[in-house]
Scaffold this motif. Structure first.
Motif, PDB file in Angstrom:
ATOM      1  N   GLU A  56       0.824  -1.210   0.000  1.00 54.74           N
ATOM      2  CA  GLU A  56       0.000   0.000   0.000  1.00 54.74           C
ATOM      3  C   GLU A  56       0.859   1.261   0.000  1.00 54.74           C
ATOM      4  O   GLU A  56       0.517   2.254  -0.644  1.00 54.74           O
ATOM      5  N   MET A  57       1.960   1.228   0.706  1.00 56.56           N
ATOM      6  CA  MET A  57       2.863   2.381   0.719  1.00 56.56           C
ATOM      7  C   MET A  57       3.478   2.613  -0.658  1.00 56.56           C
ATOM      8  O   MET A  57       3.586   3.754  -1.113  1.00 56.56           O
ATOM      9  N   ILE A  58       3.874   1.529  -1.323  1.00 53.68           N
ATOM     10  CA  ILE A  58       4.443   1.652  -2.667  1.00 53.68           C
ATOM     11  C   ILE A  58       3.389   2.187  -3.628  1.00 53.68           C
ATOM     12  O   ILE A  58       3.676   3.061  -4.453  1.00 53.68           O
ATOM     13  N   GLU A  59       2.157   1.679  -3.532  1.00 54.11           N
ATOM     14  CA  GLU A  59       1.080   2.159  -4.407  1.00 54.11           C
ATOM     15  C   GLU A  59       0.830   3.648  -4.210  1.00 54.11           C
ATOM     16  O   GLU A  59       0.701   4.394  -5.188  1.00 54.11           O
ATOM     17  N   ARG A  80       1.522   9.288  -6.082  1.00 50.81           N
ATOM     18  CA  ARG A  80       2.020  10.643  -5.858  1.00 50.81           C
ATOM     19  C   ARG A  80       3.018  11.048  -6.947  1.00 50.81           C
ATOM     20  O   ARG A  80       2.931  12.150  -7.498  1.00 50.81           O
ATOM     21  N   LEU A  81       3.935  10.149  -7.282  1.00 47.46           N
ATOM     22  CA  LEU A  81       4.937  10.454  -8.306  1.00 47.46           C
ATOM     23  C   LEU A  81       4.296  10.704  -9.673  1.00 47.46           C
ATOM     24  O   LEU A  81       4.674  11.640 -10.384  1.00 47.46           O
ATOM     25  N   VAL A  82       3.337   9.863 -10.032  1.00 51.78           N
ATOM     26  CA  VAL A  82       2.680  10.016 -11.338  1.00 51.78           C
ATOM     27  C   VAL A  82       1.899  11.326 -11.388  1.00 51.78           C
ATOM     28  O   VAL A  82       2.004  12.085 -12.352  1.00 51.78           O
ATOM     29  N   SER A 134      11.358   5.132 -14.978  1.00 53.20           N
ATOM     30  CA  SER A 134      12.633   5.675 -14.512  1.00 53.20           C
ATOM     31  C   SER A 134      12.432   6.581 -13.303  1.00 53.20           C
ATOM     32  O   SER A 134      13.261   6.609 -12.387  1.00 53.20           O
ATOM     33  N   LEU A 135      11.327   7.285 -13.284  1.00 46.96           N
ATOM     34  CA  LEU A 135      10.987   8.136 -12.143  1.00 46.96           C
ATOM     35  C   LEU A 135      10.784   7.295 -10.884  1.00 46.96           C
ATOM     36  O   LEU A 135      11.284   7.632  -9.803  1.00 46.96           O
ATOM     37  N   ILE A 136      10.092   6.184 -11.035  1.00 51.73           N
ATOM     38  CA  ILE A 136       9.859   5.280  -9.903  1.00 51.73           C
ATOM     39  C   ILE A 136      11.179   4.676  -9.434  1.00 51.73           C
ATOM     40  O   ILE A 136      11.450   4.594  -8.236  1.00 51.73           O
ATOM     41  N   SER A 137      12.027   4.286 -10.376  1.00 49.05           N
ATOM     42  CA  SER A 137      13.301   3.662  -9.996  1.00 49.05           C
ATOM     43  C   SER A 137      14.212   4.627  -9.253  1.00 49.05           C
ATOM     44  O   SER A 137      14.992   4.211  -8.394  1.00 49.05           O
ATOM     45  N   ARG A 138      14.119   5.914  -9.569  1.00 46.27           N
ATOM     46  CA  ARG A 138      14.954   6.905  -8.896  1.00 46.27           C
ATOM     47  C   ARG A 138      14.426   7.277  -7.516  1.00 46.27           C
ATOM     48  O   ARG A 138      15.179   7.772  -6.683  1.00 46.27           O
ATOM     49  N   ASN A 139      13.131   7.068  -7.268  1.00 44.02           N
ATOM     50  CA  ASN A 139      12.531   7.554  -6.023  1.00 44.02           C
ATOM     51  C   ASN A 139      12.082   6.478  -5.036  1.00 44.02           C
ATOM     52  O   ASN A 139      11.846   6.782  -3.879  1.00 44.02           O
ATOM     53  N   ILE A 140      11.917   5.239  -5.493  1.00 41.76           N
ATOM     54  CA  ILE A 140      11.460   4.168  -4.612  1.00 41.76           C
ATOM     55  C   ILE A 140      12.463   3.022  -4.668  1.00 41.76           C
ATOM     56  O   ILE A 140      12.823   2.565  -5.759  1.00 41.76           O
ATOM     57  N   ARG A 141      12.898   2.566  -3.517  1.00 43.71           N
ATOM     58  CA  ARG A 141      13.821   1.426  -3.471  1.00 43.71           C
ATOM     59  C   ARG A 141      13.021   0.150  -3.633  1.00 43.71           C
ATOM     60  O   ARG A 141      12.234  -0.223  -2.766  1.00 43.71           O
ATOM     61  N   MET A 142      13.207  -0.503  -4.764  1.00 43.57           N
ATOM     62  CA  MET A 142      12.526  -1.760  -5.050  1.00 43.57           C
ATOM     63  C   MET A 142      13.512  -2.698  -5.731  1.00 43.57           C
ATOM     64  O   MET A 142      14.419  -2.244  -6.452  1.00 43.57           O
ATOM     65  N   TYR A 143      13.306  -3.985  -5.518  1.00 37.16           N
ATOM     66  CA  TYR A 143      14.155  -4.983  -6.165  1.00 37.16           C
ATOM     67  C   TYR A 143      13.910  -4.984  -7.669  1.00 37.16           C
ATOM     68  O   TYR A 143      14.836  -5.054  -8.462  1.00 37.16           O
ATOM     69  N   LYS A 144      12.651  -4.901  -8.053  1.00 41.47           N
ATOM     70  CA  LYS A 144      12.275  -4.897  -9.463  1.00 41.47           C
ATOM     71  C   LYS A 144      11.271  -3.770  -9.687  1.00 41.47           C
ATOM     72  O   LYS A 144      10.288  -3.653  -8.963  1.00 41.47           O
TER      73      LYS A 144
END
Length: 117
Positions: A8-11, A16-18, A76-86
């Motif tokens: 839920e936090m990632i969602e 917010r980023l989008v 790319s925006l998500i990859s720069r702002n959220i730490r995720m494995y994939k």
């Protein structure tokens, strides 16, 4: 429990980023439109993010097409702002919730107008 909370936090962070970066797209066809991502649904394995979009003053199909072409920007925006494995694959969908609520509101007003007479 903890995994559901993390999901839920990632969602909410993706949402917010989008929403904050839709205006950064350089496509002139969406510059004057009011576009809003209403919700994000992340798959259980976090490999897909379904983003539901609504538009108040424009063609929803055209906006979905434009956003789909720009999904690399959002990944790319998500990859720069959220730490995720994939980083999840992004899929944009129409959110007809606002349109449907307007239709229901109009119908209720018509019914109310008929009963007042």
């Amino acid at each position: 429990m903890a995994k559901e909370y993390r999901k839920e936090m990632i969602e909410s962070e993706i949402l917010r980023l989008v929403n904050t970066n839709i205006s950064n797209l350089r496509d002139p066809r969406i510059q004057d439109k009011l576009i809003s991502a209403t919700r994000v649904e992340l798959s259980k394995d976090k490999s897909y993010a379904d983003i539901y979009v609504s538009v108040l003053n424009g063609d929803l199909d055209e906006v979905i097409e434009i956003l789909t072409k720009a999904k690399g920007f959002f990944r790319s925006l998500i990859s720069r702002n959220i730490r995720m494995y994939k980083i999840p694959e992004i899929r944009f969908h129409k959110d007809k919730g606002i349109e449907e609520s307007i239709k229901i509101h109009k119908l209720l007003n018509e019914i109310k107008g008929e009963t007042d007479e």
